[in-house]
Design a protein around this motif. Structure first.
Motif, PDB file in Angstrom:
ATOM      1  N   GLY B 241       0.795  -1.236   0.000  1.00  0.00           N
ATOM      2  CA  GLY B 241       0.000   0.000   0.000  1.00  0.00           C
ATOM      3  C   GLY B 241       0.815   1.267   0.000  1.00  0.00           C
ATOM      4  N   ILE B 242       2.152   1.146  -0.082  1.00  0.00           N
ATOM      5  CA  ILE B 242       2.992   2.338  -0.168  1.00  0.00           C
ATOM      6  C   ILE B 242       3.992   2.132  -1.309  1.00  0.00           C
ATOM      7  CG2 ILE B 242       4.643   1.485   1.595  1.00  0.00           C
ATOM      8  CD1 ILE B 242       3.823   5.132   1.617  1.00  0.00           C
ATOM      9  N   GLY B 243       4.063   3.115  -2.184  1.00  0.00           N
ATOM     10  CA  GLY B 243       5.000   3.043  -3.299  1.00  0.00           C
ATOM     11  C   GLY B 243       5.689   4.384  -3.447  1.00  0.00           C
ATOM     12  N   VAL B 244       6.612   4.430  -4.386  1.00  0.00           N
ATOM     13  CA  VAL B 244       7.422   5.634  -4.563  1.00  0.00           C
ATOM     14  C   VAL B 244       7.438   6.019  -6.034  1.00  0.00           C
ATOM     15  CG1 VAL B 244       9.768   6.575  -4.416  1.00  0.00           C
ATOM     16  CG2 VAL B 244       8.930   5.039  -2.630  1.00  0.00           C
ATOM     17  N   LEU B 245       7.211   7.304  -6.279  1.00  0.00           N
ATOM     18  CA  LEU B 245       7.489   7.870  -7.592  1.00  0.00           C
ATOM     19  C   LEU B 245       8.584   8.897  -7.412  1.00  0.00           C
ATOM     20  CD1 LEU B 245       7.056   8.776 -10.570  1.00  0.00           C
ATOM     21  CD2 LEU B 245       5.250  10.286  -9.719  1.00  0.00           C
ATOM     22  N   TYR B 246       9.719   8.688  -8.079  1.00  0.00           N
ATOM     23  CA  TYR B 246      10.740   9.720  -8.162  1.00  0.00           C
ATOM     24  C   TYR B 246      10.516  10.466  -9.468  1.00  0.00           C
ATOM     25  CZ  TYR B 246      15.019  11.808  -9.918  1.00  0.00           C
ATOM     26  OH  TYR B 246      15.912  12.688 -10.477  1.00  0.00           O
ATOM     27  N   GLY B 247      10.567  11.781  -9.413  1.00  0.00           N
ATOM     28  CA  GLY B 247      10.505  12.566 -10.642  1.00  0.00           C
ATOM     29  C   GLY B 247      11.466  13.738 -10.528  1.00  0.00           C
ATOM     30  N   ARG B 248      12.104  14.091 -11.627  1.00  0.00           N
ATOM     31  CA  ARG B 248      12.975  15.273 -11.583  1.00  0.00           C
ATOM     32  C   ARG B 248      12.127  16.492 -11.242  1.00  0.00           C
ATOM     33  NH1 ARG B 248      15.303  17.379 -15.687  1.00  0.00           N
ATOM     34  NH2 ARG B 248      14.539  16.046 -17.365  1.00  0.00           N
ATOM     35  N   GLU B 249      12.671  17.334 -10.353  1.00  0.00           N
ATOM     36  CA  GLU B 249      11.878  18.421  -9.796  1.00  0.00           C
ATOM     37  C   GLU B 249      11.272  19.320 -10.873  1.00  0.00           C
ATOM     38  OE1 GLU B 249      13.874  20.530  -6.679  1.00  0.00           O
ATOM     39  OE2 GLU B 249      12.295  22.064  -6.521  1.00  0.00           O
ATOM     40  N   ALA B 250      12.057  19.653 -11.892  1.00  0.00           N
ATOM     41  CA  ALA B 250      11.564  20.567 -12.930  1.00  0.00           C
ATOM     42  C   ALA B 250      10.353  19.956 -13.647  1.00  0.00           C
ATOM     43  CB  ALA B 250      12.672  20.866 -13.931  1.00  0.00           C
ATOM     44  N   LEU B 251      10.402  18.643 -13.864  1.00  0.00           N
ATOM     45  CA  LEU B 251       9.281  17.974 -14.539  1.00  0.00           C
ATOM     46  C   LEU B 251       8.054  17.949 -13.635  1.00  0.00           C
ATOM     47  CD1 LEU B 251      11.117  14.955 -16.211  1.00  0.00           C
ATOM     48  CD2 LEU B 251       9.898  16.777 -17.399  1.00  0.00           C
ATOM     49  N   LEU B 252       8.259  17.538 -12.384  1.00  0.00           N
ATOM     50  CA  LEU B 252       7.123  17.460 -11.444  1.00  0.00           C
ATOM     51  C   LEU B 252       6.494  18.828 -11.238  1.00  0.00           C
ATOM     52  CD1 LEU B 252       8.570  15.097  -8.654  1.00  0.00           C
ATOM     53  CD2 LEU B 252       6.869  14.495 -10.388  1.00  0.00           C
ATOM     54  N   ASP B 253       7.341  19.852 -11.171  1.00  0.00           N
ATOM     55  CA  ASP B 253       6.851  21.212 -10.961  1.00  0.00           C
ATOM     56  C   ASP B 253       5.915  21.650 -12.072  1.00  0.00           C
ATOM     57  OD1 ASP B 253       7.233  22.752  -8.759  1.00  0.00           O
ATOM     58  OD2 ASP B 253       9.331  23.238  -9.216  1.00  0.00           O
ATOM     59  N   ALA B 254       6.265  21.251 -13.288  1.00  0.00           N
ATOM     60  CA  ALA B 254       5.491  21.702 -14.450  1.00  0.00           C
ATOM     61  C   ALA B 254       4.222  20.879 -14.655  1.00  0.00           C
ATOM     62  CB  ALA B 254       6.376  21.628 -15.699  1.00  0.00           C
ATOM     63  N   MET B 255       4.093  19.760 -13.938  1.00  0.00           N
ATOM     64  CA  MET B 255       2.959  18.860 -14.174  1.00  0.00           C
ATOM     65  C   MET B 255       1.730  19.286 -13.374  1.00  0.00           C
ATOM     66  SD  MET B 255       5.183  15.324 -14.164  1.00  0.00           S
ATOM     67  CE  MET B 255       3.954  14.294 -13.407  1.00  0.00           C
ATOM     68  N   PRO B 256       0.526  19.095 -13.955  1.00  0.00           N
ATOM     69  CA  PRO B 256      -0.693  19.385 -13.204  1.00  0.00           C
ATOM     70  C   PRO B 256      -0.939  18.300 -12.149  1.00  0.00           C
ATOM     71  CG  PRO B 256      -1.246  18.456 -15.348  1.00  0.00           C
ATOM     72  CD  PRO B 256       0.244  18.645 -15.331  1.00  0.00           C
ATOM     73  N   PRO B 257      -1.749  18.600 -11.120  1.00  0.00           N
ATOM     74  CA  PRO B 257      -2.047  17.582 -10.102  1.00  0.00           C
ATOM     75  C   PRO B 257      -2.697  16.354 -10.730  1.00  0.00           C
ATOM     76  CG  PRO B 257      -2.907  19.725  -9.450  1.00  0.00           C
ATOM     77  CD  PRO B 257      -2.440  19.857 -10.864  1.00  0.00           C
ATOM     78  N   TYR B 258      -2.582  15.232 -10.018  1.00  0.00           N
ATOM     79  CA  TYR B 258      -3.169  13.976 -10.474  1.00  0.00           C
ATOM     80  C   TYR B 258      -4.535  13.780  -9.821  1.00  0.00           C
ATOM     81  CZ  TYR B 258      -3.533   8.840 -10.937  1.00  0.00           C
ATOM     82  OH  TYR B 258      -3.938   7.566 -11.191  1.00  0.00           O
ATOM     83  N   GLN B 259      -4.593  13.948  -8.515  1.00  0.00           N
ATOM     84  CA  GLN B 259      -5.862  13.868  -7.793  1.00  0.00           C
ATOM     85  C   GLN B 259      -6.010  15.125  -6.954  1.00  0.00           C
ATOM     86  OE1 GLN B 259      -5.385  10.210  -5.574  1.00  0.00           O
ATOM     87  NE2 GLN B 259      -6.479   9.053  -7.146  1.00  0.00           N
ATOM     88  N   GLY B 260      -7.259  15.542  -6.760  1.00  0.00           N
ATOM     89  CA  GLY B 260      -7.513  16.710  -5.933  1.00  0.00           C
ATOM     90  C   GLY B 260      -7.988  16.326  -4.546  1.00  0.00           C
ATOM     91  N   GLY B 261      -7.787  17.205  -3.582  1.00  0.00           N
ATOM     92  CA  GLY B 261      -8.272  16.917  -2.240  1.00  0.00           C
ATOM     93  C   GLY B 261      -7.500  17.693  -1.198  1.00  0.00           C
ATOM     94  N   LYS B 281       1.816  18.399  -3.709  1.00  0.00           N
ATOM     95  CA  LYS B 281       0.894  18.616  -4.827  1.00  0.00           C
ATOM     96  C   LYS B 281       0.334  17.295  -5.358  1.00  0.00           C
ATOM     97  CE  LYS B 281       2.482  19.808  -9.043  1.00  0.00           C
ATOM     98  NZ  LYS B 281       3.078  20.683 -10.100  1.00  0.00           N
ATOM     99  N   PHE B 282       1.137  16.241  -5.234  1.00  0.00           N
ATOM    100  CA  PHE B 282       0.724  14.947  -5.782  1.00  0.00           C
ATOM    101  C   PHE B 282       0.245  13.965  -4.708  1.00  0.00           C
ATOM    102  CE2 PHE B 282       3.556  16.554  -9.137  1.00  0.00           C
ATOM    103  CZ  PHE B 282       2.657  16.497 -10.206  1.00  0.00           C
ATOM    104  N   GLU B 283      -0.006  14.465  -3.503  1.00  0.00           N
ATOM    105  CA  GLU B 283      -0.420  13.555  -2.432  1.00  0.00           C
ATOM    106  C   GLU B 283      -1.720  14.058  -1.799  1.00  0.00           C
ATOM    107  OE1 GLU B 283       2.895  13.064   0.226  1.00  0.00           O
ATOM    108  OE2 GLU B 283       4.085  12.015  -1.289  1.00  0.00           O
ATOM    109  N   ALA B 284      -2.824  13.819  -2.501  1.00  0.00           N
ATOM    110  CA  ALA B 284      -4.131  14.279  -2.005  1.00  0.00           C
ATOM    111  C   ALA B 284      -4.637  13.342  -0.914  1.00  0.00           C
ATOM    112  CB  ALA B 284      -5.124  14.325  -3.158  1.00  0.00           C
ATOM    113  N   GLY B 285      -5.168  13.925   0.138  1.00  0.00           N
ATOM    114  CA  GLY B 285      -5.801  13.125   1.188  1.00  0.00           C
ATOM    115  C   GLY B 285      -4.796  12.602   2.201  1.00  0.00           C
TER     116      GLY B 285
END
Lengths: 148, 415
Positions: B241-261, B281-285
């Protein structure tokens, strides 16, 4: 060898797995497909029904020893039964393979050897696939069958 | 213990390592348990179990909210775990580590968020023929939504990536390359750094599915040069139930949210909302706080044991298992790439893998049978399923011997 395994893989089952009976196509009869996507077992059941009687039954497909032997034994068991009798046999078979381990094994002739799957809950769907597929063929259902 | 001194683990060293995993002491059907289904999930060391218990007995509250003692502790545990994980993967900053449910969710996040913002008709997404369904289906969905096309790098008969075909398929239309580092069905290790260099030269970004690799090989996301890397806790000897996404900061910064909350916003009005900073930004709830606590403990545990020791032991054991299983009459290995790790996929004449699985289970041996969520791999090799034994740091020759003895039972039974 483990006792449960000997109950599951009875000699009759191993034999029907090695040499499946009625493993062929029946042209011009009823045809229905069953598929368990998680485990990949696949069966096509063919029934020739005339005057309300199952005159011929056959199957094709790929699967584990339980799925194959169950389909093979089923084709032998269904031949000559009326459609109503065949439905009743389906219900009896289902009741047997899903009954509690401690309940007595009903006398369904050769089919009783499949009672061993009761000890292996994950394998009940293997034994049931051909039967559910045949039931759908008897009922004239359109939807493909799965027992998963 | 240095890598040089212990190319082969001593029996005593592995026995003491096994003692750290309480579940390995149980019996299966009255037999010694030989757990060889590690590619599905690994067992958990006591340190991970303790971290979860400690969290609930002394630290439990919601994170990033309260000003009270327990909320501060919970936040410290959660963000501490993020920092530990960032360090484990050598990310530039903890902001680049997004906690997800699993590797699958990490890929879905990138496919939906990055894909939605960056893919359009005429673009291509390049994956490989050895991918798990989780690195196929999210891209199919993204392609359906955006009009991009999915392309597949073929694999050869050994299960190795066809790098010449990759070079041909990689064009100016390619926007992202998504490949696994270690194939779950075949054990193939892909030359990720080489894939990244070529993809970047072509102007594409790269996502690497590290679900299988991260507990077998040291992973340095910056040395590999990947843009996104996903992993899952429960294969890293941590909780489900726990996983990891690594993303380069510049890419993550430019991306829209995945889920809202909750938690992912900076401000909310009915007219508009603004987004929190990374990684929130990518961790709703409310997140899986105890999962993060367990994962933090798990990667610390892996570091304590050390990849020098883990990879040397697993490599030696895979060679032993490959030789021993191959000697069973009728066995054919599926996946024989020159560079592989930890996974032994095989078929045995016309005996169905599920029958193999049931018989060896009764001998106390846990293996996986089926298509391993990689149906295209099965189709590539023209088989419906395989039996798969997969190794972890705590496996021994005794586990392999128990499997081989059980395979002889299978052979006798179905002969």
């Amino acid at each position: 060898m483990n006792d449960g395994l000997q109950d599951l893989y009875r000699e009759v089952i191993l034999d029907h797995n090695r040499r499946p009976r009625n493993f062929r196509v029946i042209e011009g009869g009823r045809r229905h497909e069953g598929f368990n996507p998680l485990c990949g077992d696949r069966v096509t059941v063919y029934l020739k029904v005339e005057d309300g009687v199952v005159r011929d039954a056959a199957f094709e497909g790929q699967g584990c020893a339980i799925a194959k032997a169950s389909a093979s034994l089923m084709t032998e068991a269904l031949k000559g039964l009326t459609v109503d009798e065949a439905r009743k046999r389906f219900a009896e078979f289902q009741a047997m393979v899903t009954s509690p381990l401690e309940s007595p094994v009903p006398d369904l002739g050769k089919l009783s050897v499949l009672a061993g799957v009761r000890e292996f809950p994950t394998r009940v769907k293997c034994a049931s696939l051909a039967w559910h597929t045949a039931k759908a063929a008897l009922d004239g259902d359109d939807a493909p069958v799965s027992t998963e | 213990m240095s890598a040089k001194a212990s190319a082969v683990e001593s029996a005593a060293a592995v026995a003491s390592l096994r003692d750290e995993f309480p579940i390995l002491a149980i019996e299966a059907h009255g037999r010694r348990l030989a757990y060889l289904d590690n590619a599905a999930t690994t067992q958990k060391p006591r340190e991970v179990l303790d971290a979860i218990a400690t969290y609930y007995t002394t630290q439990n509250a919601n994170v990033h909210r309260g000003v009270h003692l327990l909320s501060e502790r919970a936040t410290e545990v959660f963000e501490g775990a993020r920092a530990t994980v960032a360090d484990f993967f050598n990310a530039a900053s903890a902001k680049e580590i997004i906690f997800t449910r699993n590797a699958t969710e990490g890929i879905n996040l990138v496919a939906a968020s990055w894909g939605g913002a960056n893919l359009t008709a005429g673009d291509e997404v390049l994956i490989s023929a050895m991918e798990h369904h989780s690195n196929i289906v999210p891209w199919q969905l993204a392609c359906q939504r955006t009009g991009a096309a999915l392309k597949v790098i073929p694999i050869d008969d050994r299960g190795a990536l066809d790098m010449e075909a990759f070079a041909r398929l990689l064009t100016a239309r390619t926007k992202i390359v998504a490949v696994s580092q270690l194939s779950n069905a075949l054990g193939t290790i892909n030359p990720v750094a080489e894939v990244v260099r070529a993809a970047h030269a072509a102007g594409a970004v790269v996502l690497v599915d590290g679900a299988q690799a991260a507990y077998h090989l040291p992973v340095d996301v910056r040395a590999l040069g990947v843009d996104f890397y996903v992993a899952t806790g429960h294969k890293l000897y941590g909780p489900t139930g726990i996983g990891v996404l690594y993303g380069r900061e510049a890419l993550l910064d430019a991306m829209p949210p995945y889920q809202g909350g909750g938690d992912m916003i900076a401000s909310v009005t009915f007219e508009r909302s603004t987004w929190n900073s990374l990684p929130h930004k990518f961790e709703a709830g409310t997140p899986h706080i105890e999962g993060a606590a367990g994962l933090g403990a798990a990667v610390k545990f892996i570091r304590r044991i050390g990849f020098d020791r883990i990879t040397a032991h697993e490599r030696e054991l895979l060679a032993y298992a490959t030789a021993a299983v191959s000697e069973v009459p009728g066995v054919r290995l599926v996946g024989t790439a020159p560079d592989k790790a930890s996974i032994l996929s095989f078929v045995m004449g016309d005996i169905h893998p599920h029958d193999i699985g049931t018989v060896v289970d009764r001998a106390g041996v846990a293996i996986r049978t089926g298509h391993h969520c990689a149906q295209p791999v099965m189709a590539r090799f023209g088989i419906p399923a395989t039996a798969r034994a997969s190794l972890a740091m705590y496996n021994t020759r005794e586990d392999v011997d128990q499997l081989v003895a059980a395979l002889h039972d299978v052979r006798r039974m179905f002969a």
